[in-house]
Design an enzyme around this catalytic site. Structure first.
Site, PDB file in Angstrom:
ATOM      1  N   ASP A 133      39.364  61.718  51.967  1.00  0.00           N
ATOM      2  CA  ASP A 133      40.533  61.004  52.215  1.00  0.00           C
ATOM      3  C   ASP A 133      41.759  60.965  51.011  1.00  0.00           C
ATOM      4  OD1 ASP A 133      41.721  58.928  53.510  1.00  0.00           O
ATOM      5  OD2 ASP A 133      40.334  57.738  53.769  1.00  0.00           O
ATOM      6  N   ASP A 148      45.464  57.227  61.458  1.00  0.00           N
ATOM      7  CA  ASP A 148      44.131  57.000  62.069  1.00  0.00           C
ATOM      8  C   ASP A 148      44.571  56.675  63.599  1.00  0.00           C
ATOM      9  OD1 ASP A 148      43.421  57.118  59.690  1.00  0.00           O
ATOM     10  OD2 ASP A 148      42.309  54.982  59.502  1.00  0.00           O
TER      11      ASP A 148
HETATM   12  C1  GLA Z   1      41.355  56.041  56.055  1.00  0.00           C
HETATM   13  C2  GLA Z   1      41.104  57.157  56.828  1.00  0.00           C
HETATM   14  C3  GLA Z   1      40.038  56.832  58.161  1.00  0.00           C
HETATM   15  C4  GLA Z   1      38.919  55.974  57.328  1.00  0.00           C
HETATM   16  C5  GLA Z   1      39.414  55.045  56.493  1.00  0.00           C
HETATM   17  C6  GLA Z   1      38.186  54.379  55.590  1.00  0.00           C
HETATM   18  O1  GLA Z   1      42.376  55.375  56.757  1.00  0.00           O
HETATM   19  O2  GLA Z   1      42.152  57.912  57.624  1.00  0.00           O
HETATM   20  O3  GLA Z   1      39.549  57.772  58.774  1.00  0.00           O
HETATM   21  O4  GLA Z   1      38.107  57.019  56.591  1.00  0.00           O
HETATM   22  O5  GLA Z   1      40.440  55.365  55.548  1.00  0.00           O
HETATM   23  O6  GLA Z   1      38.709  53.733  54.547  1.00  0.00           O
END
Ligand code: GLA
Length: 413
Positions: free
Chosen positions: A161, A216
């Site tokens: 990430d 996301d």
């Molecule tokens: C970010 C990533 C997600 C997930 C969350 C976990 O938002 O883009 O896919 O992994 O972190 O905290």
């Protein structure tokens, strides 16, 4: 003399052709040479359903359900533990360790369990100083140590990430982790998650097997339009993610994929038609098929979607050409992906809230209007005979009709 000249001309011709290809596809830098993910990875990820509420019993149950539900048989392979597994501190040798309450047996034991079910094991970390929301340490400055810890545990897939990375270069950070992973000698798929902020499709192929293209996804149709361009990857509906993909198609290929994020199929915010639509369109995009639903309580309709072998075959086509939108007419869209046997996968997509007839013309998909082409419906599992000129079908609201169109003179299986 004449022979020598011919050879020179031939050599020049080959060089010119290669130069033209390189100019036409500047993104075709050598891809990460780990021989993995030759087709888009398939699996399950804990994040969107469970967020930080994960533990070893849940992950074991997910692995069990992956087998008993038929998902493994259909090609889903990776069980990916997202954020929430780490302890708040490294151990006294500076190594990452599992949260001892949620994962008392440790990650090696969990990886062994997942492997014992014939599946592969994925784990989350962050490129910065700290994970996004768990408060646990990130991998910044510990790339070699973390990569070798993951390799010792038997990790097969690392998702990294991009939180808490102020002042860092994404290209440098991900390249560093990529090299550290390669140096372990263990085959590990590397999945970058910097939300498309640094246009990874332009530079990440030599470092990673897949890279997220946007923030996301959320289990809704097109929610989050207002906030989606703010930094940090705000969640948004899957249709908004889809809209960002046509420009990226030429950057994907075997071993290096655009990742439009998780399948929201089976989540309450999507109707069945929307779930079918996302699944079909992700197959056109050659997207990783990573589900995030509760595998233990799938309805038969959701199982029918996730286990549709004909649509999965489109996603997993060995040519690895990412498809794109070839026609948009108001809320009617046609998406197409060329397949290795010369056929085309075509999605007739109705974005409106009313039933509507959507038409593909053969000229939209690189065929002649007069071609007589066999058509098969991949959701009804029925051949539709040979058609000239094109194909139309009524499409439900927010739904799709997904077909395969054979090559001229070809036969449908
Ligand atoms: C970010 C990533 C997600 C997930 C969350 C976990 O938002 O883009 O896919 O992994 O972190 O905290």
């Amino acid at each position: 003399m004449e022979n020598g000249r011919n050879i020179t001309i031939a050599v020049l011709g080959v060089f010119t052709a290669i130069a033209m290809i390189l100019l036409a596809y500047p993104e075709n830098a050598p891809a990460l040479d780990n021989k993995l993910a030759r087709t888009p990875p398939m699996g399950w990820n804990s994040w969107a359903t469970y967020e930080l509420k994960i533990d070893e019993a849940l992950i074991r149950a997910a692995a069990d359900a992956m087998v008993s539900s038929g998902m493994k048989g259909a090609g889903y392979e990776y069980v990916i533990v997202d954020a929430g597994w780490k302890a708040k501190n490294r151990d006294d040798r500076g190594r990452l360790q599992a949260d001892s309450v949620k994962f008392p047996s440790g990650m090696k034991a969990l990886a062994d369990y997942v492997h014992s079910r014939g599946l592969k094991f994925g784990l989350y970390t962050d490129a910065g100083s700290e994970d996004c929301v768990s408060g646990a340490p990130g991998s910044k400055g510990f790339e070699e140590k973390d990569a070798s810890t993951f390799a010792e545990w038997g990790v097969d897939y690392i998702k990294e990430d991009w939180c808490n990375t102020a002042g860092m270069s994404a290209k440098e950070a991900y390249t560093k982790m990529s090299r550290a992973i390669l140096a372990t000698g263990r085959p590990i798929v590397f999945s970058m998650c910097e939300w498309g902020d640094n246009k990874p499709w332009k530079w990440a192929a030599p470092a990673a097997n897949l890279w997220r293209t946007t923030g996301d996804s959320k289990d809704c149709w097109d929610c989050g339009r207002k906030t989606m361009n703010q930094p940090g990857g705000y969640p948004r509906g899957w249709v908004l993610i889809l809209e960002a993909q046509p420009a990226l198609a030429s950057f994907a290929g075997p071993g290096h994929w655009n990742d439009p994020d998780l399948l929201q199929v089976g989540h309450p915010g999507l109707t069945i038609e929307e779930s079918r639509a996302q699944f079909s369109l992700w197959a056109i995009l050659a997207a990783p098929l990573i589900t995030t639903n509760d595998l233990r309580s799938m309805t038969p309709e959701i199982q029918d979607i996730l286990l549709n072998q004909e649509v999965i075959a489109v996603d997993q086509d060995v040519a690895g050409i990412q498809g794109t939108r070839v026609r948009a007419n108001g809320s009617s869209e046609v998406w197409m992906r060329p397949l290795s046997d010369g056929s085309r996968a075509v999605v007739l997509f109705n974005r409106s809230q009313h039933s509507s007839t959507v038409r593909v013309r053969w000229t939209d998909i690189g065929r002649k209007q007069t071609d007589d082409l066999p058509v098969r419906d991949l959701w009804k599992h029925q051949n539709r005979g040979s058609r000239k000129d094109g194909y139309s079908a009524p499409v439900p609201p927010h739904g799709v009709v997904t077909i395969r169109v054979g090559p001229p003179g070809g036969r449908m299986q």
